[in-house]
Design an enzyme around this catalytic site. Sequence first.
Site, PDB file in Angstrom:
ATOM      1  N   LEU A 121       0.915  -1.075   0.018  1.00 61.00           N
ATOM      2  CA  LEU A 121      -0.042   0.000   0.077  1.00 61.00           C
ATOM      3  C   LEU A 121       0.986   1.214   0.010  1.00 61.00           C
ATOM      4  O   LEU A 121       1.799   1.264   0.704  1.00 61.00           O
ATOM      5  CB  LEU A 121      -0.962   0.042   1.324  1.00 61.00           C
ATOM      6  CG  LEU A 121      -1.950   1.353   1.398  1.00 61.00           C
ATOM      7  CD1 LEU A 121      -3.250   0.863   1.687  1.00 61.00           C
ATOM      8  CD2 LEU A 121      -1.091   2.150   2.263  1.00 61.00           C
ATOM      9  N   PRO A 126       7.550  12.003   0.295  1.00 66.23           N
ATOM     10  CA  PRO A 126       8.552  12.444   0.861  1.00 66.23           C
ATOM     11  C   PRO A 126       8.383  13.846   1.615  1.00 66.23           C
ATOM     12  O   PRO A 126       8.994  14.185   2.466  1.00 66.23           O
ATOM     13  CB  PRO A 126       9.618  12.614  -0.347  1.00 66.23           C
ATOM     14  CG  PRO A 126       9.269  11.931  -1.423  1.00 66.23           C
ATOM     15  CD  PRO A 126       7.780  11.689  -1.131  1.00 66.23           C
ATOM     16  N   SER A 130       2.655  12.516   8.420  1.00 68.02           N
ATOM     17  CA  SER A 130       1.554  12.692   9.385  1.00 68.02           C
ATOM     18  C   SER A 130       0.354  13.356   8.663  1.00 68.02           C
ATOM     19  O   SER A 130      -0.648  13.126   8.959  1.00 68.02           O
ATOM     20  CB  SER A 130       1.804  13.408  10.577  1.00 68.02           C
ATOM     21  OG  SER A 130       2.927  12.647  11.196  1.00 68.02           O
ATOM     22  N   GLU A 235      -5.536  -0.912   9.551  1.00 67.39           N
ATOM     23  CA  GLU A 235      -4.067  -1.090   9.809  1.00 67.39           C
ATOM     24  C   GLU A 235      -3.830  -0.877  11.368  1.00 67.39           C
ATOM     25  O   GLU A 235      -2.907  -1.894  11.797  1.00 67.39           O
ATOM     26  CB  GLU A 235      -3.264   0.057   8.954  1.00 67.39           C
ATOM     27  CG  GLU A 235      -1.891  -0.077   9.218  1.00 67.39           C
ATOM     28  CD  GLU A 235      -1.296   1.120   8.613  1.00 67.39           C
ATOM     29  OE1 GLU A 235      -0.106   0.978   8.394  1.00 67.39           O
ATOM     30  OE2 GLU A 235      -1.916   1.784   7.610  1.00 67.39           O
ATOM     31  N   LEU A 331      18.002  -9.427  31.682  1.00 66.78           N
ATOM     32  CA  LEU A 331      19.151 -10.188  31.005  1.00 66.78           C
ATOM     33  C   LEU A 331      20.563  -9.561  31.300  1.00 66.78           C
ATOM     34  O   LEU A 331      21.457 -10.166  31.273  1.00 66.78           O
ATOM     35  CB  LEU A 331      18.858 -10.642  29.569  1.00 66.78           C
ATOM     36  CG  LEU A 331      17.960 -11.867  29.312  1.00 66.78           C
ATOM     37  CD1 LEU A 331      16.700 -11.505  29.869  1.00 66.78           C
ATOM     38  CD2 LEU A 331      17.850 -12.152  27.791  1.00 66.78           C
ATOM     39  N   GLY A 333      23.892  -8.176  30.840  1.00 63.11           N
ATOM     40  CA  GLY A 333      24.661  -8.246  29.355  1.00 63.11           C
ATOM     41  C   GLY A 333      24.311  -8.952  28.534  1.00 63.11           C
ATOM     42  O   GLY A 333      24.515  -8.839  27.097  1.00 63.11           O
ATOM     43  N   GLY A 357       0.933   6.098  11.584  1.00 66.39           N
ATOM     44  CA  GLY A 357       0.968   7.150  12.186  1.00 66.39           C
ATOM     45  C   GLY A 357       1.488   7.226  13.657  1.00 66.39           C
ATOM     46  O   GLY A 357       1.517   6.232  14.409  1.00 66.39           O
TER      47      GLY A 357
END
Length: 382
Positions: A121, A126, A130, A235, A331, A333, A357
């Site tokens: 989709l 560019p 938003s 979505e 965890l 390291g 979004g």
Amino acid sequence: MLDVETYNIFKDSVKEFAKREVSGIASKMDREDYFPMDVFKKMGKAGFLGTTIPEKYGGSGMDYESQAIIEEELGYYSPSLALSFGAHSNLCLDNLYRNGSEEIRKNYVPKLASGEWLGSLCLTEPSSGSDALAMKTHAEKKGDHYVLSGSKTYITNAPYADLFLVYARTGQSYTAFVVLSDDMGFSRGKKFDKMGMRGSPTGEIFFDEIKLGEDRIIGKFGDAKNIILSGLNSERVILSFIFTGISRRSLEIALDYAINRKQFGLPISDFELIQEKLAVMYTKLQTSRLLCEKSLKTLEKDKMDALSAASAIYYAAECSEYISREAIQILGGLGYIREGEVERFLRDAILGQIGAGTTEIRKKLISQGLVKRYKEKGNIED
């Protein structure tokens, strides 16, 4: 809605598939930014790609809940594969079927449902993210066809997709078109090297005066605004389950480690600070899943409910980032190196606050929806 037993059987089959086909390649996908086309095609053969599509068009004839199940179980092992699945199955294929003509359904839907074709989709540009409706990609009618020009960027599946659902400005309105990768004037740009969701290919595409007939229009000419908005809500709800998968897996890794890792002669799960972390992680996982499931039911009834959709992905994404971060802390390291696996989940989780979004846009949608609901009903009950 299907019966509970059917969903349970389906969930078991997805779990088994994900464990067999996805668990062993998840790290390779991340390290090499590798998209497993063979596994994707197996998903098509298993009936997973077209769960919301009727059997008449090659689908499984199920619903959004089945899509959500797949997203969580894939997200448990490989959020990046889950992302590509969502872009194909929900953003592109489901949208195409719901809004396309009978000709579009017959010509394209079966190929996408079977996995023969990969779908994508195209909304972001560019200069418009938003503010998606500020798009510059446009189509003009010339004779008996439309001429499409412009570009799209940060598009999931773009480097390999065969079919693109493209939104374009048509005068003062918007129209959705089907564009094929072999259309004259279509070209691909670079594939992006991302910090997370590696293995889910993301790229840019260009349209240089592509000629498209009336048969390539999805829905009605100039009537795509609601398709865009309803598609974004769908979505957000479906992709939110990727992040419950991340949360669940991260918590289980942390829990297993806490039980087996000893310090000062005791399992670290006996330490109150670790217990506090595990308790909060579990509670956030369960509350995020409940919110996602509630929004899923709303989606089945009303695809224009932005309040429900935005709140689901907003909270699920934030919780996945929190839980995977806390898993790394538990965890120590081991969590910081790739062998520990959870560092990958944290990197993948970060996309949850950017894609579909941004968190800021979601908060805006939630607040606007609350104001509207209160004005109409005098309360916030849905």
